[in-house]
Scaffold this motif. Sequence first.
Motif, mmCIF file in Angstrom:
data_model
loop_
_atom_site.group_PDB
_atom_site.id
_atom_site.type_symbol
_atom_site.label_atom_id
_atom_site.label_comp_id
_atom_site.label_asym_id
_atom_site.label_seq_id
_atom_site.Cartn_x
_atom_site.Cartn_y
_atom_site.Cartn_z
ATOM 1 N N MET A 1 0.837 -1.180 0.000
ATOM 2 C CA MET A 1 0.000 0.000 0.000
ATOM 3 C C MET A 1 0.886 1.249 0.000
ATOM 4 S SD MET A 1 -2.690 1.406 2.887
ATOM 5 C CE MET A 1 -4.150 0.534 2.418
ATOM 6 N N ALA A 2 0.494 2.223 -0.792
ATOM 7 C CA ALA A 2 1.231 3.484 -0.855
ATOM 8 C C ALA A 2 1.097 4.233 0.461
ATOM 9 C CB ALA A 2 0.693 4.330 -2.002
ATOM 10 N N LYS A 3 2.155 4.984 0.796
ATOM 11 C CA LYS A 3 2.177 5.727 2.054
ATOM 12 C C LYS A 3 2.519 7.189 1.798
ATOM 13 C CE LYS A 3 4.811 3.928 5.150
ATOM 14 N NZ LYS A 3 5.754 3.181 6.006
ATOM 15 N N VAL A 4 1.801 8.058 2.513
ATOM 16 C CA VAL A 4 2.022 9.498 2.412
ATOM 17 C C VAL A 4 2.263 10.050 3.808
ATOM 18 C CG1 VAL A 4 0.885 11.709 1.906
ATOM 19 C CG2 VAL A 4 0.665 9.795 0.304
ATOM 20 N N LEU A 5 3.185 10.993 3.900
ATOM 21 C CA LEU A 5 3.448 11.685 5.156
ATOM 22 C C LEU A 5 3.021 13.143 5.004
ATOM 23 C CD1 LEU A 5 4.638 11.796 8.021
ATOM 24 C CD2 LEU A 5 6.877 12.255 6.970
ATOM 25 N N GLU B 1 -8.848 7.891 -0.182
ATOM 26 C CA GLU B 1 -8.454 7.383 -1.501
ATOM 27 C C GLU B 1 -7.754 6.026 -1.397
ATOM 28 O OE1 GLU B 1 -9.233 8.633 -4.513
ATOM 29 O OE2 GLU B 1 -10.453 10.052 -3.370
ATOM 30 N N GLY B 2 -7.727 5.452 -0.203
ATOM 31 C CA GLY B 2 -7.108 4.140 -0.018
ATOM 32 C C GLY B 2 -5.604 4.203 0.164
ATOM 33 N N ILE B 3 -5.103 5.352 0.564
ATOM 34 C CA ILE B 3 -3.675 5.551 0.789
ATOM 35 C C ILE B 3 -3.451 5.636 2.301
ATOM 36 C CG2 ILE B 3 -1.723 7.128 0.417
ATOM 37 C CD1 ILE B 3 -2.701 6.016 -2.207
ATOM 38 N N GLU B 4 -2.376 5.027 2.771
ATOM 39 C CA GLU B 4 -2.020 5.162 4.182
ATOM 40 C C GLU B 4 -1.419 6.549 4.386
ATOM 41 O OE1 GLU B 4 1.206 3.349 7.307
ATOM 42 O OE2 GLU B 4 0.442 2.012 5.735
ATOM 43 N N ALA B 5 -2.131 7.401 5.116
ATOM 44 C CA ALA B 5 -1.668 8.771 5.343
ATOM 45 C C ALA B 5 -1.327 8.953 6.816
ATOM 46 C CB ALA B 5 -2.739 9.765 4.927
ATOM 47 N N GLU B 6 -0.100 9.348 7.055
ATOM 48 C CA GLU B 6 0.367 9.611 8.410
ATOM 49 C C GLU B 6 0.568 11.107 8.551
ATOM 50 O OE1 GLU B 6 4.194 8.467 11.184
ATOM 51 O OE2 GLU B 6 3.629 7.134 9.534
ATOM 52 N N ILE B 7 0.180 11.648 9.681
ATOM 53 C CA ILE B 7 0.307 13.079 9.920
ATOM 54 C C ILE B 7 1.229 13.299 11.111
ATOM 55 C CG2 ILE B 7 -1.821 13.054 11.254
ATOM 56 C CD1 ILE B 7 -2.340 15.880 10.393
ATOM 57 N N LYS C 1 -1.683 6.996 -6.153
ATOM 58 C CA LYS C 1 -2.147 5.676 -6.607
ATOM 59 C C LYS C 1 -1.766 5.429 -8.059
ATOM 60 C CE LYS C 1 -6.542 5.820 -5.519
ATOM 61 N NZ LYS C 1 -7.939 5.525 -5.167
ATOM 62 N N ARG C 2 -1.940 6.423 -8.913
ATOM 63 C CA ARG C 2 -1.600 6.248 -10.331
ATOM 64 C C ARG C 2 -0.109 5.984 -10.520
ATOM 65 N NH1 ARG C 2 -5.096 10.667 -11.349
ATOM 66 N NH2 ARG C 2 -3.343 12.028 -11.808
ATOM 67 N N LEU C 3 0.718 6.644 -9.742
ATOM 68 C CA LEU C 3 2.157 6.508 -9.922
ATOM 69 C C LEU C 3 2.752 5.320 -9.178
ATOM 70 C CD1 LEU C 3 3.155 10.275 -9.723
ATOM 71 C CD2 LEU C 3 2.957 8.834 -11.755
ATOM 72 N N LYS C 4 2.077 4.843 -8.160
ATOM 73 C CA LYS C 4 2.575 3.714 -7.367
ATOM 74 C C LYS C 4 2.259 2.463 -8.127
ATOM 75 C CE LYS C 4 4.051 1.735 -3.575
ATOM 76 N NZ LYS C 4 5.399 1.523 -3.327
#
Length: 157
Positions: A1-5, A29-35, A154-157
């Motif tokens: 799964m893609a991850k965003v910080l 959007e189904g992305i693991e987002a960490e803040i 998602k498109r780029l991962k």
Amino acid sequence: MAKVLVIYYSRSGTTEKMSKIISESISKEGIEAEIRKVSEVKVDDLLKYDGIVIGSPTYYGTMSWEIKKLLDESVRFHGKLEGKVGGAFSSSANVAGGNETTILNILNALLIHGFIIQGDPKGDHYGPVAVGSVDERANKECVRFGQRFGQLVKRLK
């Protein structure tokens, strides 16, 4: 799964509120987002994510020194962050308070690293901005930004 910080600095709470809205929208959007507050981020953490979003209040037309410090420290990873998705957002006390210059300064650093940046032809073109507080317009822009950011990752991962 893609991850965003999602990294932010906030004194009054406005930029923090924006970061939460953006993070929630990315997650939908189904992305693991960490803040995280910038004080909780080590520069090595930047290597672990597919996307990085950075938010700062505007101080004298640019980002807070805490955000600038992280970006300055990231120089040691020059060339190793290429291809990640990047984005920025900002808050200020008033109209013409420097939001766009703040966002563009953050984006300049990300572009030098080789991040992929997506503009917005309909909303806040460079990234979401809030003036004074997170009103209905700013909230809508944060949601839109997070949604579009998540879709791009998602498109780029």
